[in-house]
Design an enzyme around this catalytic site. Structure first.
Site, PDB file in Angstrom:
ATOM      1  N   ARG A  86       0.813  -1.214   0.000  1.00  0.00           N
ATOM      2  CA  ARG A  86       0.000   0.000   0.000  1.00  0.00           C
ATOM      3  C   ARG A  86       0.848   1.267   0.000  1.00  0.00           C
ATOM      4  O   ARG A  86       1.818   1.376   0.740  1.00  0.00           O
ATOM      5  CB  ARG A  86      -0.914   0.007   1.241  1.00  0.00           C
ATOM      6  CG  ARG A  86      -1.900  -1.160   1.284  1.00  0.00           C
ATOM      7  CD  ARG A  86      -2.472  -1.355   2.675  1.00  0.00           C
ATOM      8  NE  ARG A  86      -3.478  -2.410   2.722  1.00  0.00           N
ATOM      9  CZ  ARG A  86      -3.206  -3.697   2.942  1.00  0.00           C
ATOM     10  NH1 ARG A  86      -1.959  -4.092   3.137  1.00  0.00           N
ATOM     11  NH2 ARG A  86      -4.177  -4.588   2.969  1.00  0.00           N
ATOM     12  N   HIS A 106      -1.050  -3.417  -4.404  1.00  0.00           N
ATOM     13  CA  HIS A 106      -0.171  -4.165  -5.296  1.00  0.00           C
ATOM     14  C   HIS A 106      -0.158  -3.718  -6.750  1.00  0.00           C
ATOM     15  O   HIS A 106      -0.313  -4.517  -7.662  1.00  0.00           O
ATOM     16  CB  HIS A 106      -0.524  -5.651  -5.227  1.00  0.00           C
ATOM     17  CG  HIS A 106      -0.283  -6.289  -3.885  1.00  0.00           C
ATOM     18  ND1 HIS A 106       0.755  -5.925  -3.055  1.00  0.00           N
ATOM     19  CD2 HIS A 106      -0.939  -7.277  -3.240  1.00  0.00           C
ATOM     20  CE1 HIS A 106       0.724  -6.673  -1.956  1.00  0.00           C
ATOM     21  NE2 HIS A 106      -0.301  -7.487  -2.039  1.00  0.00           N
ATOM     22  N   HIS A 177       3.922 -13.158  -4.606  1.00  0.00           N
ATOM     23  CA  HIS A 177       2.857 -13.403  -3.630  1.00  0.00           C
ATOM     24  C   HIS A 177       2.466 -14.892  -3.602  1.00  0.00           C
ATOM     25  O   HIS A 177       1.288 -15.240  -3.715  1.00  0.00           O
ATOM     26  CB  HIS A 177       1.643 -12.540  -3.975  1.00  0.00           C
ATOM     27  CG  HIS A 177       0.876 -12.056  -2.786  1.00  0.00           C
ATOM     28  ND1 HIS A 177       0.335 -12.912  -1.855  1.00  0.00           N
ATOM     29  CD2 HIS A 177       0.572 -10.800  -2.372  1.00  0.00           C
ATOM     30  CE1 HIS A 177      -0.287 -12.202  -0.926  1.00  0.00           C
ATOM     31  NE2 HIS A 177      -0.146 -10.921  -1.206  1.00  0.00           N
ATOM     32  N   THR A 178       3.466 -15.753  -3.406  1.00  0.00           N
ATOM     33  CA  THR A 178       3.200 -17.185  -3.300  1.00  0.00           C
ATOM     34  C   THR A 178       2.602 -17.495  -1.928  1.00  0.00           C
ATOM     35  O   THR A 178       3.102 -17.020  -0.907  1.00  0.00           O
ATOM     36  CB  THR A 178       4.498 -17.980  -3.491  1.00  0.00           C
ATOM     37  OG1 THR A 178       5.139 -17.545  -4.702  1.00  0.00           O
ATOM     38  CG2 THR A 178       4.218 -19.463  -3.596  1.00  0.00           C
ATOM     39  N   TYR A 179       1.534 -18.284  -1.930  1.00  0.00           N
ATOM     40  CA  TYR A 179       0.884 -18.729  -0.689  1.00  0.00           C
ATOM     41  C   TYR A 179       1.375 -20.142  -0.364  1.00  0.00           C
ATOM     42  O   TYR A 179       1.143 -21.082  -1.127  1.00  0.00           O
ATOM     43  CB  TYR A 179      -0.636 -18.761  -0.865  1.00  0.00           C
ATOM     44  CG  TYR A 179      -1.316 -17.424  -0.837  1.00  0.00           C
ATOM     45  CD1 TYR A 179      -2.084 -17.036   0.260  1.00  0.00           C
ATOM     46  CD2 TYR A 179      -1.217 -16.548  -1.910  1.00  0.00           C
ATOM     47  CE1 TYR A 179      -2.745 -15.813   0.281  1.00  0.00           C
ATOM     48  CE2 TYR A 179      -1.868 -15.315  -1.894  1.00  0.00           C
ATOM     49  CZ  TYR A 179      -2.627 -14.961  -0.793  1.00  0.00           C
ATOM     50  OH  TYR A 179      -3.270 -13.742  -0.778  1.00  0.00           O
ATOM     51  N   ASP A 241      -0.299  -9.486   9.266  1.00  0.00           N
ATOM     52  CA  ASP A 241      -0.258  -8.763   7.988  1.00  0.00           C
ATOM     53  C   ASP A 241       0.693  -7.600   8.237  1.00  0.00           C
ATOM     54  O   ASP A 241       0.290  -6.451   8.313  1.00  0.00           O
ATOM     55  CB  ASP A 241      -1.666  -8.291   7.608  1.00  0.00           C
ATOM     56  CG  ASP A 241      -1.761  -7.802   6.166  1.00  0.00           C
ATOM     57  OD1 ASP A 241      -0.715  -7.706   5.495  1.00  0.00           O
ATOM     58  OD2 ASP A 241      -2.891  -7.521   5.703  1.00  0.00           O
ATOM     59  N   GLU A 305       6.649 -11.962   1.703  1.00  0.00           N
ATOM     60  CA  GLU A 305       6.785 -11.045   0.571  1.00  0.00           C
ATOM     61  C   GLU A 305       8.030 -10.181   0.786  1.00  0.00           C
ATOM     62  O   GLU A 305       8.007  -9.201   1.527  1.00  0.00           O
ATOM     63  CB  GLU A 305       5.533 -10.181   0.448  1.00  0.00           C
ATOM     64  CG  GLU A 305       4.254 -10.983   0.280  1.00  0.00           C
ATOM     65  CD  GLU A 305       3.011 -10.163   0.576  1.00  0.00           C
ATOM     66  OE1 GLU A 305       2.896  -9.035   0.056  1.00  0.00           O
ATOM     67  OE2 GLU A 305       2.157 -10.642   1.355  1.00  0.00           O
TER      68      GLU A 305
END
Length: 339
Positions: A86, A106, A177-179, A241, A305
């Site tokens: 952001r 993003h 942004h791999t989960y 977060d 990230e």
């Protein structure tokens, strides 16, 4: 390592979408789409000798284009750019000119995660993708040329190398942004054991905007230096977060985080040249019909990230995120899996 390139049969914005599979001598496999540079699967052997996919995603490209998925859009496995995370009010200034972006996460409404990247020829078996972002795209200045290379080593390291140049000063802050979920059966990641080489974290306001204040983590819920279960201290409604400042010299490759999971015996280490790592435990995850028809719910994954600090384009004290003509943006991040 070898590679295998397969057409998906999809054409988006006049470009063909391919899936590229990288394989190593251990039989580990990574599948990447040139759409959004999406890491769709990362299959390794766990402690039981089973093939286990440690990233969330879909069985084919259609899942990533589905309208229901895009309405809840969590950027599953995608590259993030031009600017990760952001920016306060979506505004920044360069050289006295103010730029107003779409106020979204993003990189804007149609960031690098929704572009079909060109596949460049490589000498060794790896994948290099290129995207040329024209000046004015999402209101960013400068024509920006970005290359992102993926390499899977025989040590089960997935290496991401980023390279970018611009013909005018522009803001840039790239990440991926791999989960991840290391459990054999998936599910909530609260029991994953997590350590971060970060004794400080960045203050955020109520809108998750980084303020510029650096806070000590010791003794707080953000203290991961010694390692602990992800869910040990978290707010069970919020999870994490949060951006963490890594305890290493700026620009040097170093360990960012280390996550282990008991049922699989797997460990994921993340190394990076970047100064911070944003740790996200998927509070907003709500995806129907993922791999094997499985639904993904909140807290069923974690993201590391690696990047420069969010909103640092507006915080002069932080490492700069303005790329000038003649300069080269470089970043390397490594996801290393061991048993």
């Amino acid at each position: 390592m070898r590679e295998n390139q397969i057409s998906t049969g999809k054409i988006i914005d006049g470009k063909e979408v391919f899936a590229v599979e990288l394989t190593n001598t251990r039989g580990s496999k990574v599948k990447i789409y040139n759409y959004g540079a999406i890491v769709s699967s990362f299959i390794v052997k766990n402690a039981h000798g089973e093939d286990q996919d440690i990233v969330l995603g879909f069985d084919d490209i259609d899942g990533y284009l589905n309208e229901d998925y895009l309405s809840e859009y969590p950027y599953l496995g995608a590259v993030i750019g031009r600017y990760a995370n952001r920016i306060k009010d979506g505004k920044f200034q360069i050289g006295g000119s103010e730029y107003q972006l779409t106020q979204s996460l993003h990189g804007g409404e149609n960031g690098f995660d929704k572009k079909v990247w060109d596949i460049l020829p490589t000498i060794d078996p790896s994948l290099t993708l290129q995207y040329i972002s024209p000046a004015g795209e999402e209101n960013f200045p400068g024509n920006l040329t970005v290359q992102l290379s993926f390499k899977l080593t025989d040590e089960d390291e997935l290496i991401l190398d980023y390279h970018a140049v611009s013909d005018a000063a522009t803001a840039i802050n790239l990440t991926h942004h791999t989960y991840f979920n290391l459990a054999r059966q998936g599910g909530n990641v609260a029991e994953h054991h997590h350590r971060m080489t970060a004794s400080k974290y960045l203050e955020q306001d109520n809108d998750y905007i980084v303020t510029g204040k650096v806070l000590p983590g010791e003794g707080t819920i953000h203290d991961f230096l010694g390692g602990k279960a992800i869910g040990q201290d978290w707010d069970p409604e919020e999870g994490y977060d949060q951006t963490y400042v890594l305890d290493k010299p700026y620009g040097q490759m170093g360990l960012a985080s280390e996550t282990t999971e008991r049922t699989s015996g797997l460990k994921l280490e993340v190394y990076t040249t970047e100064p911070v790592a944003h740790f996200y435990t998927a509070k907003y995850l709500n995806v129907a019909h993922g791999k094997g028809g499985r639904d993904y719910k909140k807290f069923e994954a974690f993201c590391i990230e690696t990047q420069h600090a969010p909103n640092s384009v507006n915080i002069p004290a932080f490492p700069k995120t303005v790329l000038a003509p003649g300069e080269t943006y470089l970043q390397t991040t490594i996801f290393k899996v061991t048993v």
